[in-house]
Design a protein around this motif. Sequence first.
Motif, PDB file in Angstrom:
ATOM      1  N   LEU A  46       0.790  -1.210   0.081  1.00  0.00           N
ATOM      2  CA  LEU A  46       0.088  -0.058  -0.008  1.00  0.00           C
ATOM      3  C   LEU A  46       1.006   1.178   0.042  1.00  0.00           C
ATOM      4  CD1 LEU A  46      -2.746  -0.820   2.599  1.00  0.00           C
ATOM      5  CD2 LEU A  46      -3.080  -0.985   0.311  1.00  0.00           C
ATOM      6  N   ASP A  47       0.333   2.446  -0.341  1.00  0.00           N
ATOM      7  CA  ASP A  47       0.917   3.371  -0.193  1.00  0.00           C
ATOM      8  C   ASP A  47       1.228   4.014   1.077  1.00  0.00           C
ATOM      9  OD1 ASP A  47       1.785   6.119  -0.604  1.00  0.00           O
ATOM     10  OD2 ASP A  47      -0.026   6.962  -1.513  1.00  0.00           O
ATOM     11  N   ALA A  50      -1.590   5.699   2.726  1.00  0.00           N
ATOM     12  CA  ALA A  50      -2.964   5.062   3.021  1.00  0.00           C
ATOM     13  C   ALA A  50      -3.328   5.087   4.267  1.00  0.00           C
ATOM     14  CB  ALA A  50      -2.766   3.544   2.244  1.00  0.00           C
ATOM     15  N   SER A  51      -4.574   5.503   4.480  1.00  0.00           N
ATOM     16  CA  SER A  51      -5.235   5.545   5.982  1.00  0.00           C
ATOM     17  C   SER A  51      -5.194   4.153   6.544  1.00  0.00           C
ATOM     18  CB  SER A  51      -6.476   6.075   5.945  1.00  0.00           C
ATOM     19  OG  SER A  51      -7.176   5.316   5.510  1.00  0.00           O
ATOM     20  N   THR A  52      -5.174   2.913   5.900  1.00  0.00           N
ATOM     21  CA  THR A  52      -5.215   1.542   6.423  1.00  0.00           C
ATOM     22  C   THR A  52      -3.893   1.297   6.813  1.00  0.00           C
ATOM     23  OG1 THR A  52      -6.927   0.927   4.682  1.00  0.00           O
ATOM     24  CG2 THR A  52      -5.710  -0.960   5.742  1.00  0.00           C
ATOM     25  N   ARG A  53      -3.021   1.625   6.232  1.00  0.00           N
ATOM     26  CA  ARG A  53      -1.563   1.279   6.453  1.00  0.00           C
ATOM     27  C   ARG A  53      -1.033   2.165   7.803  1.00  0.00           C
ATOM     28  NH1 ARG A  53       3.944   0.929   2.774  1.00  0.00           N
ATOM     29  NH2 ARG A  53       5.464   0.459   4.374  1.00  0.00           N
TER      30      ARG A  53
END
Length: 130
Positions: A46-47, A50-53
């Motif tokens: 993921l970038d 990215a909020s998930t990361r």
Amino acid sequence: MSVHRHRLPSPIVTTLRGPALALLRFNYHLARIPLQLAEWGVLSRLDEQASTRLAYEQLLIDCDRLAARLLDDEEAARRADDLDRHIVLVRTVIARDSHETQRRGVLLLDEQRERFHRRRRERKSPGAPL
């Protein structure tokens, strides 16, 4: 400098010593392996922004800080500090990008407002077609 050194030792650290504490640390390191594998295998794709990361990395920081405090685990404290520094840098980049986007939006609105007022003045001037 480790974060957990600024606090009083946990009840676990004051109660357990030597081999028992080392065993708890070892178990924490084993329990953390799947979390690390998920980070390397999935989240690393993921970038960075990215909020998930970022949320997952914050979870790792919280887990490591808790282990550092409860188990007096220097390695967990170091990992938490390193990852926290990285996240602070990423969030700084996100904030700067957001600020720049907002600044460009304000400049664009100012340009459009100026064009609107210029056209309005031109229409009101004598000899201008209506």
